[in-house]
Motif scaffolding. Structure first.
Motif, PDB file in Angstrom:
ATOM      1  N   UNK A  24       0.298  -1.541  -0.240  1.00  0.00           N
ATOM      2  CA  UNK A  24      -0.012  -0.001   0.210  1.00  0.00           C
ATOM      3  C   UNK A  24       1.218   1.510  -0.181  1.00  0.00           C
ATOM      4  N   UNK A  25       1.735   0.997   0.904  1.00  0.00           N
ATOM      5  CA  UNK A  25       2.884   2.416   0.727  1.00  0.00           C
ATOM      6  C   UNK A  25       3.865   2.736  -0.580  1.00  0.00           C
ATOM      7  N   UNK A  26       4.312   1.136  -1.306  1.00  0.00           N
ATOM      8  CA  UNK A  26       4.738   1.567  -2.499  1.00  0.00           C
ATOM      9  C   UNK A  26       3.653   1.865  -3.432  1.00  0.00           C
ATOM     10  N   UNK A  27       2.144   1.877  -3.097  1.00  0.00           N
ATOM     11  CA  UNK A  27       1.507   2.041  -4.420  1.00  0.00           C
ATOM     12  C   UNK A  27       1.360   3.952  -4.146  1.00  0.00           C
ATOM     13  N   UNK A  28       1.061   4.205  -2.705  1.00  0.00           N
ATOM     14  CA  UNK A  28       0.881   5.557  -2.454  1.00  0.00           C
ATOM     15  C   UNK A  28       1.793   6.838  -2.753  1.00  0.00           C
ATOM     16  N   UNK A  29       2.871   6.512  -2.122  1.00  0.00           N
ATOM     17  CA  UNK A  29       3.872   6.876  -2.269  1.00  0.00           C
ATOM     18  C   UNK A  29       4.731   6.854  -3.560  1.00  0.00           C
ATOM     19  N   UNK A  30       4.881   5.643  -4.150  1.00  0.00           N
ATOM     20  CA  UNK A  30       5.784   5.565  -5.350  1.00  0.00           C
ATOM     21  C   UNK A  30       6.758   4.844  -5.818  1.00  0.00           C
ATOM     22  N   UNK A  31       7.374   3.991  -6.435  1.00  0.00           N
ATOM     23  CA  UNK A  31       8.561   3.462  -6.334  1.00  0.00           C
ATOM     24  C   UNK A  31       9.734   3.983  -5.334  1.00  0.00           C
ATOM     25  N   UNK A  32      10.285   5.157  -6.593  1.00  0.00           N
ATOM     26  CA  UNK A  32      11.648   5.985  -6.088  1.00  0.00           C
ATOM     27  C   UNK A  32      10.886   6.568  -4.797  1.00  0.00           C
ATOM     28  N   UNK A  34       9.875   5.355  -1.848  1.00  0.00           N
ATOM     29  CA  UNK A  34       9.969   4.091  -1.174  1.00  0.00           C
ATOM     30  C   UNK A  34      11.396   3.304  -1.478  1.00  0.00           C
ATOM     31  N   UNK A  35      11.235   3.317  -2.213  1.00  0.00           N
ATOM     32  CA  UNK A  35      13.542   2.213  -2.605  1.00  0.00           C
ATOM     33  C   UNK A  35      14.055   3.156  -3.078  1.00  0.00           C
ATOM     34  N   UNK A  36      14.600   4.660  -1.350  1.00  0.00           N
ATOM     35  CA  UNK A  36      15.449   4.617  -1.665  1.00  0.00           C
ATOM     36  C   UNK A  36      16.692   4.213  -1.718  1.00  0.00           C
ATOM     37  N   UNK A  37      18.232   4.808  -1.911  1.00  0.00           N
ATOM     38  CA  UNK A  37      19.051   3.820  -1.739  1.00  0.00           C
ATOM     39  C   UNK A  37      19.299   3.639  -0.388  1.00  0.00           C
ATOM     40  N   UNK A  38      19.508   4.439   0.928  1.00  0.00           N
ATOM     41  CA  UNK A  38      19.716   3.450   1.951  1.00  0.00           C
ATOM     42  C   UNK A  38      18.571   2.269   2.274  1.00  0.00           C
ATOM     43  N   UNK A  39      17.819   2.856   1.830  1.00  0.00           N
ATOM     44  CA  UNK A  39      17.144   1.508   1.548  1.00  0.00           C
ATOM     45  C   UNK A  39      17.650   0.354   0.817  1.00  0.00           C
ATOM     46  N   UNK A  61       1.812  -5.320 -12.287  1.00  0.00           N
ATOM     47  CA  UNK A  61       0.543  -6.149 -12.470  1.00  0.00           C
ATOM     48  C   UNK A  61      -0.648  -5.268 -12.064  1.00  0.00           C
ATOM     49  N   UNK A  62      -0.949  -4.392 -11.092  1.00  0.00           N
ATOM     50  CA  UNK A  62      -2.030  -3.903 -10.947  1.00  0.00           C
ATOM     51  C   UNK A  62      -2.072  -2.433 -11.239  1.00  0.00           C
ATOM     52  N   UNK A  63      -1.091  -1.862 -11.943  1.00  0.00           N
ATOM     53  CA  UNK A  63      -0.881  -0.426 -11.660  1.00  0.00           C
ATOM     54  C   UNK A  63       0.230  -0.419 -13.469  1.00  0.00           C
ATOM     55  N   UNK A  64      -0.032  -0.465 -14.429  1.00  0.00           N
ATOM     56  CA  UNK A  64       0.665  -0.686 -15.242  1.00  0.00           C
ATOM     57  C   UNK A  64       1.411   0.062 -15.754  1.00  0.00           C
ATOM     58  N   UNK A  65       0.611   1.647 -15.696  1.00  0.00           N
ATOM     59  CA  UNK A  65       1.451   2.941 -16.157  1.00  0.00           C
ATOM     60  C   UNK A  65       2.432   3.290 -15.428  1.00  0.00           C
ATOM     61  N   UNK A  66       3.221   2.353 -14.162  1.00  0.00           N
ATOM     62  CA  UNK A  66       4.259   3.044 -13.180  1.00  0.00           C
ATOM     63  C   UNK A  66       5.489   2.045 -13.616  1.00  0.00           C
ATOM     64  N   UNK A  67       5.266   1.479 -14.751  1.00  0.00           N
ATOM     65  CA  UNK A  67       6.196  -0.345 -15.407  1.00  0.00           C
ATOM     66  C   UNK A  67       7.726   0.229 -15.579  1.00  0.00           C
ATOM     67  N   UNK A  73      13.431   2.738 -10.744  1.00  0.00           N
ATOM     68  CA  UNK A  73      14.019   2.921  -9.408  1.00  0.00           C
ATOM     69  C   UNK A  73      14.935   1.521  -9.054  1.00  0.00           C
ATOM     70  N   UNK A  74      14.355   0.251  -9.780  1.00  0.00           N
ATOM     71  CA  UNK A  74      14.904  -0.985  -9.807  1.00  0.00           C
ATOM     72  C   UNK A  74      16.312  -0.558  -9.616  1.00  0.00           C
TER      73      UNK A  74
END
Length: 375
Positions: A24-32, A34-39, A61-67, A73-74
């Motif tokens: 839910x946090x990933x969906x709400x805040x966005x990949x970048x 949530x997944x900072x360099x430190x994390x 899979x749930x939100x293809x617009x964020x592909x 980010x990865x």
């Protein structure tokens, strides 16, 4: 980011509740965010990259617009090797393989190995993940999306050339033709004769229907299904022109605007667009309906009317449509909200059933372990 990391790293690790909150946090805040360099560094240190890869796979899979955002980010977080070795979404694996090549995270011969007859197996969550034809199909879809958004163009071109030269392309000429079209479009240039024919066909898109003429959608369907590489290139060029012209649709004469709206919607309805193009079309229609411009709004509504019965396939999009203010879609398209509500209800039911199944499995596990210890 700290909350996201805390949930993923919680003890016991990977609990359903914690992972649901992390998703839910990933969906709400966005990949970048949530997944900072430190994390990312902490997750690598803790050996939890597979959990994160799974969460990102569920997100696209749930939100293809964020592909593309997920891939970026990865790649930035240096997690491409973790994705390539994970039991992950096939499209996520292929996208990271392409993006990772620019940062030297992807082995140089990765595409040759996974498209060749003596391929390496991809540990994909899809049952057909290790099939080279499935890899080729995913690669074409990913490359089209990256080309349209002008992301990782160099690596995308390299991947397409590897596909074009592979035994998959030799076995299936249609794949070779599609790869050639994408290579040409990646150079932002269609052959002059193809562009001329595409412009001629596009003009029929904005003409009122004529009973004595073949429908332009029928013509497009023939091109889409054709095995001829030039036909596929012609179809891609027509679609490219249509999406470009839609940016100025408000200035079209009313008769041309209504004709274009119907044809635009019919392309979605008849499933003649790639997944990435469908997402672009859905987003454009949502923006058009939301816009404070009556002509553009009418375009969006008329296009939606042509494919609203497919909204059950996109419950998240239906929810976005339902949230549009000052536009009473159910009055303009009778039955559209019934389809949206039905899809959302089915989505909730599926989620509840999955949650119940996981809880039941969690209850059974201690009992099984206790029985095993007695033995």
């Amino acid at each position: 980011a700290l909350i996201f990391a805390g949930l993923v790293c919680s003890r016991p690790q990977g609990t359903l509740h914690h992972l649901s909150l992390a998703a839910a946090i990933l969906q709400q805040s966005g990949p970048a965010a949530a997944l900072t360099d430190g994390v990312a560094q902490h997750l690598v240190k803790e050996g939890l990259t597979s959990l994160v890869v799974g969460l990102f796979g569920d997100l696209i899979s749930n939100d293809t617009a964020r592909y593309v955002e997920v891939i970026e980010t990865l790649t930035h977080s240096q997690l491409v090797p973790a994705v390539l070795s994970a039991n992950a979404n096939l499209k996520l694996i292929v996208g990271c393989a392409i993006a990772g090549r620019e940062t030297r995270q992807t082995p140089e011969n990765w595409f040759q190995e996974h498209l060749g007859e003596k391929r390496e197996s991809i540990p994909s969550s899809a049952s057909e993940g290790s099939n080279r034809f499935a890899v080729a199909a995913a690669l074409l879809e990913v490359c089209e999306e990256l080309i349209n958004k002008q992301k990782f163009v160099g690596s995308t071109t390299h991947a397409l050339k590897e596909l074009f030269a592979s035994s998959v392309a030799a076995t299936l000429p249609a794949i070779a033709g599609h790869a050639k079209v994408l290579l040409d479009s990646g150079d932002s240039a269609f052959p002059a004769d193809v562009e001329a024919d595409a412009n001629t066909l596009f003009r029929t898109f904005i003409e009122p229907s004529n009973a004595n003429k073949i429908s332009p959608i029928t013509e497009c369907e023939k091109l889409y299904k054709s095995e001829n590489p030039r036909d596929k290139q012609l179809f891609s060029c027509v679609v490219h022109i249509l999406f470009e012209e839609c940016k100025a649709i408000g200035s079209y004469p009313w008769s041309s605007l209504t004709a274009a709206a119907r044809r635009f919607g019919q392309l979605v309805d008849r499933n003649l667009l790639t997944n990435q193009r469908v997402q672009m079309a859905l987003q454009f229609i949502h923006t058009a309906i939301s816009k404070n411009d009556q002509r553009v709004t009418e375009f969006g509504i008329m296009a939606l009317e042509c494919f609203y019965k497919r909204l059950e396939e996109w419950p998240h999009y239906g929810k976005q449509l339902r949230a549009i203010e000052n536009v009473y879609l159910d009055m303009r398209i009778p039955g559209v909200m019934a389809v949206v509500n039905r899809s959302l209800k089915q989505r909730r039911k599926t989620a509840e059933e999955a949650e119940a199944a996981k809880e039941e499995a969690g209850k059974d596990k201690p009992a099984a372990e206790a029985h095993s210890s007695k033995d």
